[in-house]
Design a protein around this motif. Structure first.
Motif, mmCIF file in Angstrom:
data_model
loop_
_atom_site.group_PDB
_atom_site.id
_atom_site.type_symbol
_atom_site.label_atom_id
_atom_site.label_comp_id
_atom_site.label_asym_id
_atom_site.label_seq_id
_atom_site.Cartn_x
_atom_site.Cartn_y
_atom_site.Cartn_z
ATOM 1 N N VAL A 1 0.830 -1.218 0.000
ATOM 2 C CA VAL A 1 0.000 0.000 0.000
ATOM 3 C C VAL A 1 0.862 1.265 0.000
ATOM 4 O O VAL A 1 0.818 2.061 -0.953
ATOM 5 C CB VAL A 1 -0.980 0.009 1.193
ATOM 6 C CG1 VAL A 1 -1.881 1.253 1.126
ATOM 7 C CG2 VAL A 1 -1.834 -1.256 1.199
ATOM 8 N N ALA A 2 1.667 1.448 1.057
ATOM 9 C CA ALA A 2 2.445 2.688 1.187
ATOM 10 C C ALA A 2 3.455 2.856 0.051
ATOM 11 O O ALA A 2 3.627 3.957 -0.480
ATOM 12 C CB ALA A 2 3.155 2.716 2.534
ATOM 13 N N SER A 3 4.110 1.756 -0.329
ATOM 14 C CA SER A 3 5.121 1.869 -1.396
ATOM 15 C C SER A 3 4.475 2.222 -2.737
ATOM 16 O O SER A 3 5.047 2.981 -3.519
ATOM 17 C CB SER A 3 5.939 0.582 -1.507
ATOM 18 O OG SER A 3 5.099 -0.517 -1.755
ATOM 19 N N THR A 4 3.272 1.694 -3.000
ATOM 20 C CA THR A 4 2.559 2.032 -4.241
ATOM 21 C C THR A 4 2.120 3.495 -4.227
ATOM 22 O O THR A 4 2.244 4.207 -5.233
ATOM 23 C CB THR A 4 1.334 1.117 -4.445
ATOM 24 O OG1 THR A 4 1.759 -0.242 -4.405
ATOM 25 C CG2 THR A 4 0.649 1.391 -5.775
ATOM 26 N N VAL A 5 1.600 3.926 -3.082
ATOM 27 C CA VAL A 5 1.128 5.309 -2.938
ATOM 28 C C VAL A 5 2.253 6.308 -3.208
ATOM 29 O O VAL A 5 2.054 7.349 -3.835
ATOM 30 C CB VAL A 5 0.525 5.536 -1.526
ATOM 31 C CG1 VAL A 5 0.352 7.021 -1.229
ATOM 32 C CG2 VAL A 5 -0.824 4.827 -1.416
ATOM 33 N N MET A 6 3.473 5.964 -2.754
ATOM 34 C CA MET A 6 4.598 6.890 -2.885
ATOM 35 C C MET A 6 5.373 6.725 -4.195
ATOM 36 O O MET A 6 6.366 7.416 -4.420
ATOM 37 C CB MET A 6 5.539 6.741 -1.685
ATOM 38 C CG MET A 6 4.906 7.236 -0.397
ATOM 39 S SD MET A 6 6.031 7.221 1.008
ATOM 40 C CE MET A 6 7.080 8.625 0.657
ATOM 41 N N SER A 7 4.924 5.827 -5.050
ATOM 42 C CA SER A 7 5.624 5.618 -6.320
ATOM 43 C C SER A 7 5.323 6.735 -7.314
ATOM 44 O O SER A 7 4.266 7.372 -7.252
ATOM 45 C CB SER A 7 5.226 4.268 -6.922
ATOM 46 O OG SER A 7 3.874 4.310 -7.336
ATOM 47 N N CYS B 1 2.162 19.658 -5.806
ATOM 48 C CA CYS B 1 3.156 19.440 -4.735
ATOM 49 C C CYS B 1 2.505 19.279 -3.363
ATOM 50 O O CYS B 1 2.915 18.423 -2.553
ATOM 51 C CB CYS B 1 4.156 20.600 -4.704
ATOM 52 S SG CYS B 1 5.239 20.609 -6.144
ATOM 53 N N HIS B 2 1.513 20.094 -3.092
ATOM 54 C CA HIS B 2 0.827 20.059 -1.792
ATOM 55 C C HIS B 2 0.116 18.713 -1.593
ATOM 56 O O HIS B 2 0.220 18.089 -0.532
ATOM 57 C CB HIS B 2 -0.188 21.220 -1.722
ATOM 58 C CG HIS B 2 -0.930 21.266 -0.415
ATOM 59 N ND1 HIS B 2 -0.299 21.550 0.771
ATOM 60 C CD2 HIS B 2 -2.250 21.048 -0.137
ATOM 61 C CE1 HIS B 2 -1.194 21.504 1.749
ATOM 62 N NE2 HIS B 2 -2.387 21.208 1.226
ATOM 63 N N GLN B 3 -0.573 18.244 -2.618
ATOM 64 C CA GLN B 3 -1.281 16.956 -2.538
ATOM 65 C C GLN B 3 -0.287 15.796 -2.395
ATOM 66 O O GLN B 3 -0.527 14.854 -1.642
ATOM 67 C CB GLN B 3 -2.144 16.756 -3.779
ATOM 68 C CG GLN B 3 -3.366 17.658 -3.854
ATOM 69 C CD GLN B 3 -4.076 17.531 -5.201
ATOM 70 O OE1 GLN B 3 -3.435 17.523 -6.259
ATOM 71 N NE2 GLN B 3 -5.399 17.436 -5.166
ATOM 72 N N GLN B 4 0.811 15.896 -3.135
ATOM 73 C CA GLN B 4 1.850 14.863 -3.041
ATOM 74 C C GLN B 4 2.372 14.734 -1.618
ATOM 75 O O GLN B 4 2.514 13.633 -1.087
ATOM 76 C CB GLN B 4 3.026 15.219 -3.962
ATOM 77 C CG GLN B 4 2.815 14.883 -5.414
ATOM 78 C CD GLN B 4 4.055 15.225 -6.231
ATOM 79 O OE1 GLN B 4 5.172 14.962 -5.806
ATOM 80 N NE2 GLN B 4 3.858 15.822 -7.389
ATOM 81 N N GLU B 5 2.646 15.877 -1.005
ATOM 82 C CA GLU B 5 3.199 15.891 0.349
ATOM 83 C C GLU B 5 2.203 15.332 1.357
ATOM 84 O O GLU B 5 2.572 14.575 2.263
ATOM 85 C CB GLU B 5 3.637 17.309 0.735
ATOM 86 C CG GLU B 5 4.494 17.379 1.999
ATOM 87 C CD GLU B 5 5.674 16.421 2.001
ATOM 88 O OE1 GLU B 5 5.954 15.853 3.074
ATOM 89 O OE2 GLU B 5 6.312 16.220 0.944
ATOM 90 N N ASN B 6 0.926 15.709 1.214
ATOM 91 C CA ASN B 6 -0.110 15.195 2.119
ATOM 92 C C ASN B 6 -0.238 13.682 2.031
ATOM 93 O O ASN B 6 -0.331 12.985 3.044
ATOM 94 C CB ASN B 6 -1.473 15.846 1.810
ATOM 95 C CG ASN B 6 -1.554 17.271 2.323
ATOM 96 O OD1 ASN B 6 -0.759 17.677 3.169
ATOM 97 N ND2 ASN B 6 -2.512 18.043 1.818
ATOM 98 N N LEU B 7 -0.228 13.183 0.799
ATOM 99 C CA LEU B 7 -0.342 11.733 0.590
ATOM 100 C C LEU B 7 0.900 11.009 1.122
ATOM 101 O O LEU B 7 0.791 9.953 1.750
ATOM 102 C CB LEU B 7 -0.530 11.448 -0.904
ATOM 103 C CG LEU B 7 -1.232 10.133 -1.277
ATOM 104 C CD1 LEU B 7 -2.626 10.055 -0.666
ATOM 105 C CD2 LEU B 7 -1.316 9.973 -2.791
ATOM 106 N N ALA B 8 2.068 11.605 0.880
ATOM 107 C CA ALA B 8 3.333 11.021 1.373
ATOM 108 C C ALA B 8 3.357 10.991 2.900
ATOM 109 O O ALA B 8 3.824 10.017 3.505
ATOM 110 C CB ALA B 8 4.520 11.807 0.837
ATOM 111 N N ASN B 9 2.832 12.058 3.530
ATOM 112 C CA ASN B 9 2.771 12.098 4.999
ATOM 113 C C ASN B 9 1.890 10.973 5.538
ATOM 114 O O ASN B 9 2.228 10.331 6.539
ATOM 115 C CB ASN B 9 2.229 13.446 5.484
ATOM 116 C CG ASN B 9 3.312 14.518 5.487
ATOM 117 O OD1 ASN B 9 4.502 14.195 5.589
ATOM 118 N ND2 ASN B 9 2.924 15.773 5.358
#
Length: 376
Positions: free
Chosen positions: A113-119, A130-138
């Protein structure tokens, strides 16, 4: 029914409720979820969001139904659900991460899950700013840390990898590893994470984890092909590269954990070839430019332990030796002699050792004859 109700939220809700109420096979529900997903995403244009939501709901039900079972399709199911949630959008992905513990095992949550989300492919697919990317990465990093806390053995390395770009999260993951090292992790897992730390440019942290790994290790006299040997050699090389103090700290751990003579002699030989700290990044301030003496600590302790291991191993091997192993045993004694001769009185020690063998094992006449031919 799902196809017929496509586009009608109310009808789809009725069909969904009927499926959830009447179908009790996870495999059947998964098949329906997959079919609904195919129909919802069949067109080149935007997917049918109403049918996509039904597909996701069914997928979530499958996750809950199979979480505590050993369903052989589980990995496929998890991967599919993440694909479905990605298609549904950033809110769906965030939602499954927030409630991961009701849907996934810690290993699934980090490795899939997490590794796919951050790919990168997920970021591109969702057209995130950028803002959405950071929120999802957090959210993904928070999930990874929670999983590492719950199952450090299987999730700690994944958590460290996922948290690499966030200093605070990375420090938290490292602390979880240190806390778990004393109780919940074995030497294989700790050595793996230690090597990862060295690869990431943290040699002192790698050294710390390697010493912790060593405390869990026990290599007996006859385990000269043990899979952990390369890790032990690596840990000693790392300590040696960091400097004399680090080497001095790791040698007592090696002596306590490793009873295999050939492994100890290999470590000893490597330690005497170069000066400690010579290849360290800050070697100029640490390195004295002199090789460490074998008659003083810490190498004296290692030399004594190696000689002791050769003596103990010799007696162990002679207890049940058969004639077909005689020549192999003579070669073993030759290696032992090389180590004995590293001590300042090594020649005397080895002569006494051989004389001792001749006396104790005089009944093994053919073997003792071979010993006399080679060693006098």
């Amino acid at each position: 029914m799902l196809t017929a109700a496509k586009g009608d939220a109310r009808k789809l809700e009725t069909v969904l409720e009927s499926i959830q109420k009447n179908i009790h096979s996870a495999s059947h529900i998964f098949k329906l979820a997959q079919d609904a997903f195919k129909i919802a995403t069949l067109m080149d244009s935007l997917p049918d969001i109403t049918l996509l939501k039904v597909s996701l709901e069914l997928g979530l039900q499958v996750m809950r139904m199979t979480l505590s079972t050993l369903n052989w399709r589980r990995r496929e199911m998890v991967r599919w659900l993440v694909t479905c949630a990605t298609e549904a959008g950033v809110f769906a992905l965030d939602s499954i991460m927030q409630s991961w513990f009701t849907l996934f095992t810690p290993t699934e949550a980090t490795s899939v899950v997490a590794s796919t989300v951050m790919s990168n492919s997920t970021i591109v697919r969702l057209h995130l700013d950028c803002h959405q990317q950071e929120n999802l990465a957090n959210s993904a990093r928070t999930l990874a840390l929670q999983c590492a806390m719950k199952d450090p053995q299987n999730c700690a390395l994944s958590a460290l990898t996922l948290c690499e770009k966030d200093h605070i999260a990375f420090e938290t993951a490292y602390q979880i590893v240190l806390d778990a090292a004393a109780t919940g992790m074995n030497y294989t897992q700790l050595f793996t994470i230690a090597r990862y730390m060295e690869h990431r440019g943290y040699p002192m942290r790698a050294y710390k984890l390697a010493t912790l790994a060593m405390t869990h290790l026990n290599l007996s006299y006859n385990q000269d092909t043990h899979p952990a040997i390369n890790d032990v050699l690596w840990a000693c090389a790392l300590s040696h590269s960091l400097g004399k103090n680090e080497l001095a700290s790791v040698i007592p751990l090696v002596v306590k954990s490793v009873k295999c003579a050939t492994v100890l002699s290999d470590i000893l030989r490597r330690c005497t070839l170069t000066t400690p700290g010579l290849v360290a990044l800050h070697s100029r301030s640490r390195n004295s430019g002199k090789l460490m003496p074998l008659d003083k600590a810490p190498l004296r302790q290692l030399l004594d332990a190696t000689i002791g291991a050769y003596i103990n191993t010799t007696h162990s091997r002679l207890t049940h030796i058969s004639p077909r192993h005689y020549s192999e045993f003579i070669e073993f004694l030759s290696k032992a002699r090389e180590t004995f001769l590293m001590a300042h009185d090594g020649h005397i020690q080895f002569t006494q050792f051989i004389d001792n063998l001749k006396q104790i094992y005089k009944g093994k006449k053919k073997l003792m004859m071979l010993v006399r031919e080679r060693f006098g």
